[in-house]
Design an enzyme around this catalytic site. Sequence first.
Site, PDB file in Angstrom:
ATOM      1  N   CYS A  95       5.171  -1.492 128.089  1.00  0.00           N
ATOM      2  CA  CYS A  95       6.422  -1.521 128.991  1.00  0.00           C
ATOM      3  C   CYS A  95       7.354  -1.172 128.836  1.00  0.00           C
ATOM      4  CB  CYS A  95       6.519  -2.942 129.838  1.00  0.00           C
ATOM      5  SG  CYS A  95       5.555  -4.262 129.886  1.00  0.00           S
TER       6      CYS A  95
ATOM      7  N   CYS B 228       8.950   3.003 129.731  1.00  0.00           N
ATOM      8  CA  CYS B 228       9.796   3.280 130.480  1.00  0.00           C
ATOM      9  C   CYS B 228      11.362   2.713 130.936  1.00  0.00           C
ATOM     10  CB  CYS B 228       8.545   2.665 131.476  1.00  0.00           C
ATOM     11  SG  CYS B 228       7.569   4.350 131.586  1.00  0.00           S
ATOM     12  N   HIS B 229      10.539   0.438 130.308  1.00  0.00           N
ATOM     13  CA  HIS B 229      11.938   0.140 130.692  1.00  0.00           C
ATOM     14  C   HIS B 229      12.854  -0.245 129.706  1.00  0.00           C
ATOM     15  CE1 HIS B 229      10.075  -1.138 134.850  1.00  0.00           C
ATOM     16  NE2 HIS B 229       8.737  -0.856 133.779  1.00  0.00           N
TER      17      HIS B 229
ATOM     18  N   MET C 116       4.638   2.643 138.969  1.00  0.00           N
ATOM     19  CA  MET C 116       4.924   1.940 137.913  1.00  0.00           C
ATOM     20  C   MET C 116       3.217   1.089 137.717  1.00  0.00           C
ATOM     21  SD  MET C 116       5.226  -1.258 136.353  1.00  0.00           S
ATOM     22  CE  MET C 116       4.019  -2.473 135.897  1.00  0.00           C
TER      23      MET C 116
ATOM     24  N   HIS D 277      13.922  12.549 129.927  1.00  0.00           N
ATOM     25  CA  HIS D 277      13.228  12.359 129.615  1.00  0.00           C
ATOM     26  C   HIS D 277      12.042  13.864 129.238  1.00  0.00           C
ATOM     27  CE1 HIS D 277      10.068   9.922 129.741  1.00  0.00           C
ATOM     28  NE2 HIS D 277       8.987  11.099 130.071  1.00  0.00           N
TER      29      HIS D 277
ATOM     30  N   HIS E 103       7.894  15.255 136.874  1.00  0.00           N
ATOM     31  CA  HIS E 103       7.839  15.375 135.197  1.00  0.00           C
ATOM     32  C   HIS E 103       7.454  16.697 134.683  1.00  0.00           C
ATOM     33  CE1 HIS E 103       5.637  13.663 132.262  1.00  0.00           C
ATOM     34  NE2 HIS E 103       6.416  12.730 131.784  1.00  0.00           N
TER      35      HIS E 103
HETATM   36 FE1  DHE Z   1       4.528  10.573 127.438  1.00  0.00          FE
HETATM   37  C1  DHE Z   1       5.265  14.262 126.138  1.00  0.00           C
HETATM   38  C2  DHE Z   1       8.158   9.714 126.854  1.00  0.00           C
HETATM   39  C3  DHE Z   1       3.576   8.184 128.718  1.00  0.00           C
HETATM   40  C4  DHE Z   1       1.302  11.903 127.003  1.00  0.00           C
HETATM   41  N1  DHE Z   1       6.045  11.775 127.025  1.00  0.00           N
HETATM   42  C5  DHE Z   1       6.649  13.606 126.830  1.00  0.00           C
HETATM   43  C6  DHE Z   1       7.966  13.275 126.252  1.00  0.00           C
HETATM   44  C7  DHE Z   1       8.904  12.207 126.285  1.00  0.00           C
HETATM   45  C8  DHE Z   1       7.844  10.799 126.574  1.00  0.00           C
HETATM   46  C9  DHE Z   1       9.986  11.801 125.593  1.00  0.00           C
HETATM   47  C10 DHE Z   1       9.038  14.210 125.745  1.00  0.00           C
HETATM   48  C11 DHE Z   1       8.614  14.662 124.023  1.00  0.00           C
HETATM   49  C12 DHE Z   1       9.117  16.142 123.637  1.00  0.00           C
HETATM   50  O1  DHE Z   1       8.578  17.328 124.212  1.00  0.00           O
HETATM   51  O2  DHE Z   1       9.594  16.066 122.964  1.00  0.00           O
HETATM   52  N2  DHE Z   1       6.152   9.354 127.727  1.00  0.00           N
HETATM   53  C13 DHE Z   1       6.779   8.641 127.139  1.00  0.00           C
HETATM   54  C14 DHE Z   1       7.537   7.212 127.927  1.00  0.00           C
HETATM   55  O3  DHE Z   1       9.045   6.931 127.505  1.00  0.00           O
HETATM   56  C15 DHE Z   1       6.349   7.294 128.721  1.00  0.00           C
HETATM   57  C16 DHE Z   1       6.813   7.300 130.225  1.00  0.00           C
HETATM   58  C17 DHE Z   1       5.749   6.313 128.443  1.00  0.00           C
HETATM   59  C18 DHE Z   1       5.479   5.040 127.258  1.00  0.00           C
HETATM   60  O4  DHE Z   1       5.537   4.322 127.125  1.00  0.00           O
HETATM   61  O5  DHE Z   1       5.065   6.345 126.217  1.00  0.00           O
HETATM   62  C19 DHE Z   1       4.861   8.321 128.602  1.00  0.00           C
HETATM   63  N3  DHE Z   1       3.274  10.095 127.944  1.00  0.00           N
HETATM   64  C20 DHE Z   1       3.462   9.171 128.612  1.00  0.00           C
HETATM   65  C21 DHE Z   1       1.600   8.143 129.168  1.00  0.00           C
HETATM   66  O6  DHE Z   1       0.766   7.766 129.751  1.00  0.00           O
HETATM   67  C22 DHE Z   1       0.963  10.032 128.424  1.00  0.00           C
HETATM   68  C23 DHE Z   1      -0.042   9.884 129.001  1.00  0.00           C
HETATM   69  C24 DHE Z   1      -0.605   9.384 127.652  1.00  0.00           C
HETATM   70  C25 DHE Z   1       0.695   8.356 126.363  1.00  0.00           C
HETATM   71  O7  DHE Z   1       0.048   8.697 124.834  1.00  0.00           O
HETATM   72  O8  DHE Z   1       0.765   7.331 126.616  1.00  0.00           O
HETATM   73  C26 DHE Z   1       1.656  10.758 127.560  1.00  0.00           C
HETATM   74  N4  DHE Z   1       3.701  12.487 127.166  1.00  0.00           N
HETATM   75  C27 DHE Z   1       2.462  12.701 127.339  1.00  0.00           C
HETATM   76  C28 DHE Z   1       2.054  14.341 126.474  1.00  0.00           C
HETATM   77  C29 DHE Z   1       3.333  14.802 126.282  1.00  0.00           C
HETATM   78  C30 DHE Z   1       4.090  13.999 126.203  1.00  0.00           C
HETATM   79  C31 DHE Z   1       1.126  15.258 125.560  1.00  0.00           C
HETATM   80  C32 DHE Z   1       3.697  16.123 125.361  1.00  0.00           C
HETATM   81  C33 DHE Z   1       3.313  17.452 126.560  1.00  0.00           C
HETATM   82  C34 DHE Z   1       3.549  18.424 126.792  1.00  0.00           C
HETATM   83  O9  DHE Z   1       2.375  18.950 127.304  1.00  0.00           O
HETATM   84  O10 DHE Z   1       4.490  18.788 125.492  1.00  0.00           O
END
Ligand code: DHE
Length: 549
Positions: free
Chosen positions: A44, A47-48, A85, A328, A370
Amino acid sequence: MKKVAPLLLSGLVVGAGVTKAADGVPKLSPEEMKKAAQLYFDRCAGCHGMLRGGATGPPLKPEIMRQRGTDYIKWIVYNGTPGGMPDWGKQGVLSKEEIDLIAKFLLHEPPPPPEMSLKDMLKTWHVYVPPEKRPKKPQHGRNWKNFMGVILRDVGKVAIIDGDTKELVSIVDTGFAVHIFRSSGTGRYFLTIGRDGKATLIDLWMKKPDKVAEVKVCYDARSIDTSKYRGKKGNFMDKLAIVGCYWPPSFVILDGQTLKPLKIVSTSSYTYDTEEFVREARVASIVASHYDPAWVVSVKETGHVWIVDYSKLPDVKVNMIEAERFLHDGGWDLSKRYFLVAANMRNKVVAVDVKKKKLVAKVETGVKPHPGRGANINHPKYGPIWCTGHIGSNNVACIGTDPKKHPKYAWKVVANIELPGPGGGTLFIKTHPKSKHIWVDRPLNPDNKLKQEVYVIDKKTLKVVKTINVIEDLKKAGYEMPKGARIVHPEFDMYGKEVWISVWGKKDQPTVIAVYDDITMKLKKVITGDWVRTPTGIFNVYTTTRDIY
Ligand code: DHE
């Protein structure tokens, strides 16, 4: 008031302070508190927020939660919402007991999370191979620029795959839930950041690529990048790295060769619009400028984009650009002058002119944009445009990014491409200058069929030209995927000919990485093995180094 025992969350001690015991709130034993805090952190907090102030998800402060009541909370956690969610209960990720526990936990004050000093970071710092002992040239005959880094999220590892031969080259232990890879300025190193704040430096020139250094600089993190500037102001290629932290809210500058932490900068600050203090002002996306010795840092909760000049360390110069709240993910436009970032809870994309260090536009695109890093096209009519998908609506929106030669279209939505079926759920969108297509995923769509699909958009007509059900394709090819598996993160190879896609399942069952031919849009190769567990992000060295997307 009562004192609670410190709790350990993946190395994060929370609750080492005082929490309020509210009247009429169901009590939790220290064990239950510990378990609930861990579940909250895992599922959680991203996101929260750790302090539950809200960001990508709404605030979950105890006073609001007590009004809603546990039945309501349990229903939401079980079923999810169309706004993004996740349906943790339906998916089987959280059991009924765990959901009950979280519902009670949310009625309590959040346990206070701890701070982290440079001294704490240094205790976790390891250099496995010092720079002088590293190879002077690649120790293998492979085309390392076409290596693909694949996150094996829930098993705490990453895989390095040869993009030319599709052979597994190496598996590296990185620690808990790596979130992203980034490449160093020269491309020689892969850097990863785990949700536990552990940064890892992987040398791709070693006979078998492996980690050469690691350090934990926060308790919760999502972003990492390196210094990519070489020019009149100095040569910073591979010299520095930066980690963006969720908790403690900060960024940390590291030595690019050893990951030794050099400097911590707190991002706790005041919201850009109402000027209220936000302790939990977390660092979301970071990009490295190719034209200036600077990183562009998105501070989620205050709504500022910070342009951080690293050329005069230990001093840093920060330009704080007032943008929009709840920043984000984001990436560069085609020229790499403008940074476009999603303010996802405001349904907007913000564009910052990094050269002139000013905000240029806020563009409404759809529900919860996103982009990942987005997809850039040089369109025959609109000129350079940048596109994003949405978590909450079924559209891909493209924005004009060339105010000089195409002023009519600049910072306007020039195309709104509808994806088939209801709801959003898109996380990532990708293209390559040599490809005629954009590939779009939809892993967060609640519909079982839609989350198995990817969509191919023609870059010229800006229309969906093909819907591919990856799970069905795999079935036809003789690969039965586990129930509930979702498709995530398309990534091009260095030539722009293949698209690699993760099939994201659960850690107890291997899945595959599906490789599609970009021209025929047909399944070309299936990479699998016992090691392919919970693959998520895939990153090509060549395109990640040059910020090609
Ligand atoms: Fe991500 C990018 C945050 C959930 C996989 N994710 C990012 C970035 C942020 C972020 C701030 C940008 C980074 C950058 O470019 O410097 N992500 C978050 C969260 O806060 C969130 C919503 C919830 C959490 O608790 O993490 C979240 N993200 C996910 C997932 O559920 C994913 C699919 C699998 C996982 O690892 O949890 C996921 N996020 C990714 C990936 C990127 C990413 C693969 C990079 C994408 C790219 O092509 O640059």
